[in-house]
Design an enzyme around this catalytic site. Structure first.
Site, PDB file in Angstrom:
ATOM      1  N   LYS A 201      47.029  58.190  33.520  1.00 48.74           N
ATOM      2  CA  LYS A 201      45.697  58.298  34.122  1.00 48.74           C
ATOM      3  C   LYS A 201      44.835  59.143  33.200  1.00 48.74           C
ATOM      4  O   LYS A 201      45.182  60.280  32.883  1.00 48.74           O
ATOM      5  CB  LYS A 201      45.811  58.925  35.504  1.00 48.74           C
ATOM      6  N   LYS A 254      45.388  53.668  34.330  1.00 50.15           N
ATOM      7  CA  LYS A 254      44.084  53.825  34.986  1.00 50.15           C
ATOM      8  C   LYS A 254      43.153  54.624  34.105  1.00 50.15           C
ATOM      9  O   LYS A 254      43.601  55.640  33.581  1.00 50.15           O
ATOM     10  CB  LYS A 254      44.318  54.572  36.301  1.00 50.15           C
TER      11      LYS A 254
HETATM   12  C1  PBG Z   1      42.045  61.363  42.593  1.00 50.97           C
HETATM   13  C2  PBG Z   1      41.785  59.946  42.299  1.00 50.97           C
HETATM   14  C3  PBG Z   1      40.702  59.476  41.561  1.00 50.97           C
HETATM   15  C4  PBG Z   1      40.762  58.094  41.608  1.00 50.97           C
HETATM   16  C5  PBG Z   1      41.899  57.751  42.338  1.00 50.97           C
HETATM   17  N1  PBG Z   1      42.527  58.913  42.745  1.00 50.97           N
HETATM   18  C6  PBG Z   1      39.574  60.188  40.916  1.00 50.97           C
HETATM   19  C7  PBG Z   1      39.829  61.351  40.051  1.00 50.97           C
HETATM   20  O1  PBG Z   1      40.908  61.555  39.494  1.00 50.97           O
HETATM   21  O2  PBG Z   1      38.895  62.143  39.938  1.00 50.97           O
HETATM   22  C8  PBG Z   1      39.763  57.191  40.959  1.00 50.97           C
HETATM   23  C9  PBG Z   1      39.638  55.831  41.515  1.00 50.97           C
HETATM   24  C10 PBG Z   1      38.393  55.117  41.143  1.00 50.97           C
HETATM   25  O3  PBG Z   1      37.516  55.602  40.400  1.00 50.97           O
HETATM   26  O4  PBG Z   1      38.261  53.990  41.621  1.00 50.97           O
HETATM   27  N2  PBG Z   1      43.295  61.853  42.549  1.00 50.97           N
END
Ligand code: PBG
Length: 330
Positions: A201, A254
């Site tokens: 991520k 992601k």
């Molecule tokens: C937070 C989380 C995020 C997303 C999924 N879980 C945002 C972040 O890490 O700030 C993003 C999902 C999206 O943008 O569609 N743990």
């Protein structure tokens, strides 16, 4: 070989001449069963709020969420991924509300499994919606501490399993959390609860609309000490392999569109299914351009989704799940 194996005898266009031959020559396919529909839950009753930066996407109160789940099920989408919007007064540094057995997430999971037992229910595990600082772990002296956060996240995962979640989906990027969660779930008698790890991520600008949806933007700093540097791909492979070794059942990359090479690299390195998250900013870009008449939204959506399959994704978490499923059902 006749004519050096080239034109005029060799004409690649022959497999593009009709709809049917194009279908026959297609190397990849998008199926409804590839799709995971994210869902945003909020407190209250009989409510539905559109997220301004995600046109056509809503937060639902529990009762309305059940109707939405009904629609998802009727479209034959196999899985949902749950996120909660937590009111400010329930936020603190240790994310206490995340462990509440009657919290919004736990209630949502219980009701979904009661009313739609065949739906695969996945839950987001991270502190940010519950944290007064909007960070995914516990903050001490301005830093996001790893090991205490992991312990807490393990308890959070367990609480989701107790509520009936089929899969927990840790999105926090703390080190070692998959192993700790697996151990916690086994020891507490939840050997069947799966883990879909957000393994690679990235610290991305594409999460903006999601943070609007959950009011979860970091209160200070950014997430670069735990989320990955967009410049790296070998590190993503390392993360995914570690998560697989620690017991992840599915690994995730992601965001999606700017990271298709990462999807490919991870796919080649692990033997568990690979999912990709087509994140909020990617959805917003296509929707905004389509609303302006700058591109054909449907075509851009389907092209993005088949792009994920071509890159090697087995599963796609996407805000387009319902729209794509409708097209796929014909
Ligand atoms: C937070 C989380 C995020 C997303 C999924 N879980 C945002 C972040 O890490 O700030 C993003 C999902 C999206 O943008 O569609 N743990």
């Amino acid at each position: 070989m006749i004519n050096g194996g080239s034109y005029p005898y060799i004409r690649p266009r022959r497999v593009r001449n009709s709809e049917n031959i194009r279908r026959m020559a297609a190397e990849h396919h998008l199926h409804i069963e590839d799709l995971i529909a994210p869902l945003f839950v909020m407190e209250g009753s009989d409510g539905k709020e559109e997220i301004p930066s995600m046109p056509g996407y809503y937060r639902y109160t529990l009762d309305r969420l059940m109707r939405e789940a009904e629609e998802i099920r009727s479209l034959e989408i196999p899985a949902v991924l749950l996120f909660t919007k937590v009111p400010d007064e329930k936020k603190d540094n240790e994310g206490t509300e995340a462990l509440n057995p009657d919290g919004l997430m736990q209630q949502a999971v219980r009701r979904l499994k009661e009313e739609h037992p065949e739906l695969v229910v996945m839950t987001d595990v991270a502190l940010d919606p519950y944290s007064s600082y909007g960070h995914d772990g516990i903050v001490r002296d301005g830093k996001i501490v790893n090991d205490d956060s992991v312990e807490l996240l393990g308890r959070m995962a367990l609480s989701h399993a107790e509520a009936g979640a089929d899969f927990v989906a840790p999105s926090d990027m703390m080190d070692g959390r998959i192993g700790v969660m697996r151990k916690e779930l086994e020891e507490a008698g939840y050997p069947e609860t799966g883990i879909m790890a957000y393994s690679a991520k990235y610290a991305s600008g594409y999460y903006g609309p999601f943070r609007d949806a959950l009011d979860s933007a970091p209160g200070f700093g950014d997430k670069k000490t735990y989320q990955m540097n967009p410049a790296n791909v070998r590190e993503a492979v390392r993360e995914a392999k570690l998560d697989e070794e620690e017991g992840a059942d599915i690994v995730m990359v992601k965001p999606g569109l700017p990271y298709l090479d990462v999807v490919r690299a991870v796919k080649e390195a692990v033997s568990v299914p690979v999912s990709v998250y087509n994140v909020s900013g990617e959805y917003a870009m296509i929707k905004a351009a389509a609303a302006n008449g700058w591109l054909d939204g449907e075509q851009a959506m389907m092209e993005a989704l088949i792009g994920f399959k071509r890159a090697g994704a087995d599963l796609i978490a996407t805000y387009f799940a319902k729209e794509a499923a409708r097209l796929l059902k014909g």
